[in-house]
Design a protein around this motif. Structure first.
Motif, PDB file in Angstrom:
ATOM      1  N   ASP A 116       1.967   4.663  57.231  1.00 32.41           N
ATOM      2  CA  ASP A 116       1.264   3.651  56.449  1.00 32.41           C
ATOM      3  C   ASP A 116       2.031   3.350  55.148  1.00 32.41           C
ATOM      4  OD1 ASP A 116      -0.735   1.864  56.060  1.00 32.41           O
ATOM      5  OD2 ASP A 116      -2.161   3.284  55.210  1.00 32.41           O
ATOM      6  N   GLU A 117       2.534   4.417  54.509  1.00 34.42           N
ATOM      7  CA  GLU A 117       3.305   4.229  53.272  1.00 34.42           C
ATOM      8  C   GLU A 117       4.523   3.349  53.528  1.00 34.42           C
ATOM      9  OE1 GLU A 117       4.325   8.178  51.912  1.00 34.42           O
ATOM     10  OE2 GLU A 117       2.194   8.696  51.941  1.00 34.42           O
TER      11      GLU A 117
ATOM     12  N   ILE B 239       3.782  -0.265  53.964  1.00 33.77           N
ATOM     13  CA  ILE B 239       3.596  -0.960  52.680  1.00 33.77           C
ATOM     14  C   ILE B 239       4.950  -1.213  52.025  1.00 33.77           C
ATOM     15  CG2 ILE B 239       2.671  -0.728  50.344  1.00 33.77           C
ATOM     16  CD1 ILE B 239       0.359   0.858  51.536  1.00 33.77           C
ATOM     17  N   ALA B 240       5.802  -0.185  52.007  1.00 29.95           N
ATOM     18  CA  ALA B 240       7.099  -0.308  51.343  1.00 29.95           C
ATOM     19  C   ALA B 240       7.950  -1.392  51.993  1.00 29.95           C
ATOM     20  CB  ALA B 240       7.825   1.026  51.373  1.00 29.95           C
TER      21      ALA B 240
ATOM     22  N   LEU C 132      14.058   2.270  50.843  1.00 33.41           N
ATOM     23  CA  LEU C 132      12.597   2.273  50.965  1.00 33.41           C
ATOM     24  C   LEU C 132      11.987   3.500  50.301  1.00 33.41           C
ATOM     25  CD1 LEU C 132      11.820   1.140  54.624  1.00 33.41           C
ATOM     26  CD2 LEU C 132      11.570  -0.165  52.547  1.00 33.41           C
TER      27      LEU C 132
ATOM     28  N   ARG D 129      13.579   5.698  48.282  1.00 31.05           N
ATOM     29  CA  ARG D 129      14.265   6.011  47.029  1.00 31.05           C
ATOM     30  C   ARG D 129      14.531   7.508  46.916  1.00 31.05           C
ATOM     31  NH1 ARG D 129      11.644   4.245  42.192  1.00 31.05           N
ATOM     32  NH2 ARG D 129       9.634   4.702  43.098  1.00 31.05           N
TER      33      ARG D 129
ATOM     34  N   LYS E 204       1.484   5.261  48.143  1.00 30.04           N
ATOM     35  CA  LYS E 204       1.110   3.892  48.489  1.00 30.04           C
ATOM     36  C   LYS E 204       0.967   3.050  47.229  1.00 30.04           C
ATOM     37  CE  LYS E 204      -1.184   5.291  52.680  1.00 30.04           C
ATOM     38  NZ  LYS E 204      -2.485   5.696  53.206  1.00 30.04           N
TER      39      LYS E 204
ATOM     40  N   ALA F 166       2.636   3.499  44.475  1.00 27.72           N
ATOM     41  CA  ALA F 166       3.996   3.214  44.007  1.00 27.72           C
ATOM     42  C   ALA F 166       4.625   2.081  44.801  1.00 27.72           C
ATOM     43  CB  ALA F 166       4.842   4.476  44.115  1.00 27.72           C
ATOM     44  N   PHE F 167       4.442   2.105  46.142  1.00 27.70           N
ATOM     45  CA  PHE F 167       5.097   1.085  46.972  1.00 27.70           C
ATOM     46  C   PHE F 167       4.440  -0.287  46.803  1.00 27.70           C
ATOM     47  CE2 PHE F 167       6.279   4.856  49.709  1.00 27.70           C
ATOM     48  CZ  PHE F 167       7.553   4.898  49.219  1.00 27.70           C
TER      49      PHE F 167
ATOM     50  N   GLN G 167       5.549  -1.946  43.565  1.00 28.57           N
ATOM     51  CA  GLN G 167       6.826  -2.662  43.648  1.00 28.57           C
ATOM     52  C   GLN G 167       6.604  -4.085  44.165  1.00 28.57           C
ATOM     53  OE1 GLN G 167       9.447  -0.384  46.136  1.00 28.57           O
ATOM     54  NE2 GLN G 167       9.455   1.327  44.707  1.00 28.57           N
TER      55      GLN G 167
END
Lengths: 474, 185
Positions: free
Chosen positions: A88-89, A92-93, A239, A241, B130, B132-133, B136
């Motif tokens: 999921d993270e 989003i990224a 993505l 970092r 989430k 943090a992303f 951005q």
């Protein structure tokens, strides 16, 4: 990110032209070898037909075939919450339009791949061995690499190239084998009467082409595949970092001795590390689907200044000692610095804990049910267990199998649809009054049975299916 | 007659161009709003998780009352914050408080073995990422929108219809600032 996709499109057009002309010439010469007058065009037609059939199959069912061959199973978030969170993270990224479907491969060998023809409809599959061996940062690195393949449209591109390659190989194989079985002598006698010299020349050209074209196409395909791996590594670093996460994950995957059973020559290129060539470090760089692992790790570790694509290109030049544009020019235009971030809290698991977790995970993927007995032992109930209760192997206490789990067992393999975390339906939570201290089951407002364990101490419980909260009174 | 037609045509083209500019500004403003709601979902989720965390940890970390209270306090301040700038500051403080607590937790093996706590820690870490992303993505949108508002010719339309610049969401990210710059060259 769009600049990379359009660079990809341009390259795929170029590839289409080169491989397509290979295919057309092959078809023409083979056709002409059998019938010099007009046969060439029939040959082109047949080659085109084979290519089209393969394209249609791979377009509509390529991903499901791949997932089936690799032994991947769809899972729900309760099997591995962390994996779902990490996916999921990265969604989003990377700004993906939808959450990729998550699959777990029932294998102790650590590896992962992504598939799907559109970013809206794609899947990420990881092995059980990967999940138990990697910490959170490393898992994030691997998932980021796979997400990059989806984001950069690599999967579309490689499927397309793979189908072209497949058609060329298939046609050459059919031709070469037909020569073998038809017997040379009679053919040359038969042909020389009606068409003379022409057919013999075409035959020689066709044989040469049938031998060389697949090799040429294969090398082209591999060169593109390696490049895309570098690009996915670079995008993954950008993505997350945190390039060290992916670097140490690659290191762990490379070190593991297990073999992945579900992989073969056709699917090997799709994994994060080639499962067939893992232990052959000396293999010629020309004939592998992936760049050497040591080199990928070294480049990622050289990213000390930042994690942008420009930084990756610089690190690549430094490690390889030569300038080779691994990132498309359009990707290098964006010089915005991408600062690195620190490592997350990473607890290394002991070997014993890893083994236990691996076993549990593989059972969970296979539909096993876990019951915690009052004596503290975790009982693993196989999916085909039909009785209402089970005796604890340690203390002998009878443990009732909650009907919630029976319902799940009845539909093993069925995917329980779950809403996205954080989007749980609102409204006042209902309450449930506990009857005793043992196993208890009640129905959530959505109808799904929810089980309470003897150890449950909390004030509320969340339904695993709809996400509604129910207050528990004891 | 011909000049009249030409003048009318030019006027029409200009009007349609201005309408296009206005619409693109509206679209951008909505994109900023959408990006903000993505962050907001995650921030809300974090606010929801914290009471559970405090509840679970309370029994184990009796000597760390202060750390837990700091989290609760930071949470209520973050929930009360109004503007984007205030919110960013308050949420930054909350992030700090939580990470301080997770450092403290290292001294409590019993708490670290609690399954409930581990699940909560994983959820919080993920929510943190989430945020943090999506931050951005939000800041990229804001930059683009603000540029359009300030640049000619869309700045005229923006001034006429009262388009306001959006605020960036800047967390006080210590890890980011302290990332060491090392060069072996």
């Amino acid at each position: 990110m769009w600049e990379l996709i359009s660079a990809n499109r341009r390259k795929s057009f170029f590839l289409f032209v080169i491989m397509g002309s290979c295919l057309i010439l092959l078809g023409y010469f083979i056709g002409a070898a059998y019938a010099p007058r007009g046969g060439g065009f029939i040959g082109i037609g047949i080659a085109f037909f084979i290519w089209m059939i393969l394209s249609v199959i791979s377009y509509f069912s390529g991903d499901s075939i791949l997932l089936a061959v690799s032994g991947a199973r769809p899972v729900t978030p309760d099997v591995h919450q962390q994996l779902f969170n990490v996916v999921d993270e990265m969604k989003i990224a990377a700004g993906l339009p939808a959450m990729p479907k998550v699959y777990i491969i029932d294998s102790p060998a650590p590896n992962a791949f992504a598939t799907g023809r559109k970013p809206e409809n794609c899947a990420i599959a990881v092995t059980a061995g990967l999940l138990t061996r990697l910490n959170r940062d490393e898992l994030q690195g691997v998932v980021a690499h796979e997400t990059s393949h989806i984001m950069n449209r690599d999967i579309q591109f490689m499927t397309f190239a793979g189908v072209m390659l497949g058609s060329i190989v298939l046609i050459s194989q059919i031709f070469v084998r037909s020569l073998w079985f038809s017997g040379g002598g009679s053919r040359y006698r038969g042909r020389s009467k009606d068409s003379g010299q022409g057919a013999a020349i075409f035959m020689i050209i066709a044989i040469a082409f049938a031998i060389l074209a697949p090799i040429f196409a294969q090398l082209l395909y591999l060169a593109i595949s390696r490049r895309r791996e570098y690009l996915a590594d670079a995008s993954a670093a950008r993505l997350t970092r945190y390039p060290e996460g992916l670097a140490s994950a690659l290191e762990k995957i490379a070190k593991s001795p297990e073999k992945l059973e579900g992989a073969n020559d056709a699917t090997a290129g799709l994994y994060i590390i080639n499962p067939l060539q893992k232990n052959r470090a000396d293999l010629s760089a020309w004939t592998s689907t992936h760049p050497p692992i040591a080199e990928r790790i070294a480049i990622l570790r050289a990213l000390s200044q930042g994690a942008s694509l420009v930084d990756y290109q610089n690190a690549f030049n430094k490690i390889k000692g030569k300038k080779d544009a691994v990132i498309p020019d359009s990707g290098l235009k964006d010089a915005t610095p991408v600062p690195l971030r620190g490592a997350g809290a990473a607890a290394e698991k002991g070997a014993g804990a890893q083994k236990r977790e691996l076993g549990d995970l593989m059972r969970a993927v296979n539909g096993f049910l876990f019951l915690t007995c009052a004596c503290g032992l975790k009982i693993k109930v196989p999916p085909d267990f039909k009785k209402e209760s089970i005796a604890c192997p340690r203390c002998g206490r009878e443990n009732k199998i909650p009907s919630a789990e029976l319902a799940t067992l009845a539909g093993v393999g069925a995917i329980i649809s779950k809403d996205i975390p954080g989007m749980a339906p609102s409204g006042a939570p209902s309450t449930y009054k506990r009857k005793g201290t043992g196993w208890e089951t009640f129905n959530c407002t959505c109808g799904r049975p929810v089980q309470l364990s003897p150890q449950f101490q909390g004030k509320e419980i969340t339904c695993p299916s709809c996400g509604r909260k129910t207050l528990i009174q004891s | 007659m011909v000049t009249l037609v030409v003048v009318l045509a030019v006027i029409f083209i200009i009007i349609f161009y201005l309408i296009g500019l206005f619409n693109s500004l509206v679209r951008l403003r909505n994109q900023v709003k959408n990006a903000w709601s993505q962050i907001d979902v995650q921030l809300k989720r974090r606010h929801d998780l914290i009471p559970n965390l405090v509840e679970t940890a309370k029994g184990y970390v009796k000597h760390e009352r202060g750390t837990l209270e700091a989290i609760t306090e930071a949470r209520s301040r973050a929930m009360g914050a109004g503007s984007v700038g205030d919110k960013a500051k308050a949420e930054g403080a909350l992030t700090d408080a939580i990470s301080k607590f997770f450092v403290v937790v290292e001294n409590y093996p019993d708490l670290k073995a609690n399954q409930n706590f581990l699940a909560l820690q994983e959820e919080l870490t993920s929510t943190e990422n989430k945020i943090a992303f999506s931050r951005q993505a939000y800041n990229d949108q804001v930059l683009y929108f603000n540029n359009r508002i300030q640049m000619f010719p869309s700045n005229m339309i923006a001034g006429m219809f009262g388009f306001q610049q959006s605020e960036f969401f800047e967390l006080e990210d210590k890890a980011e600032r302290q990332a060491p710059k090392v060069d072996f060259n």
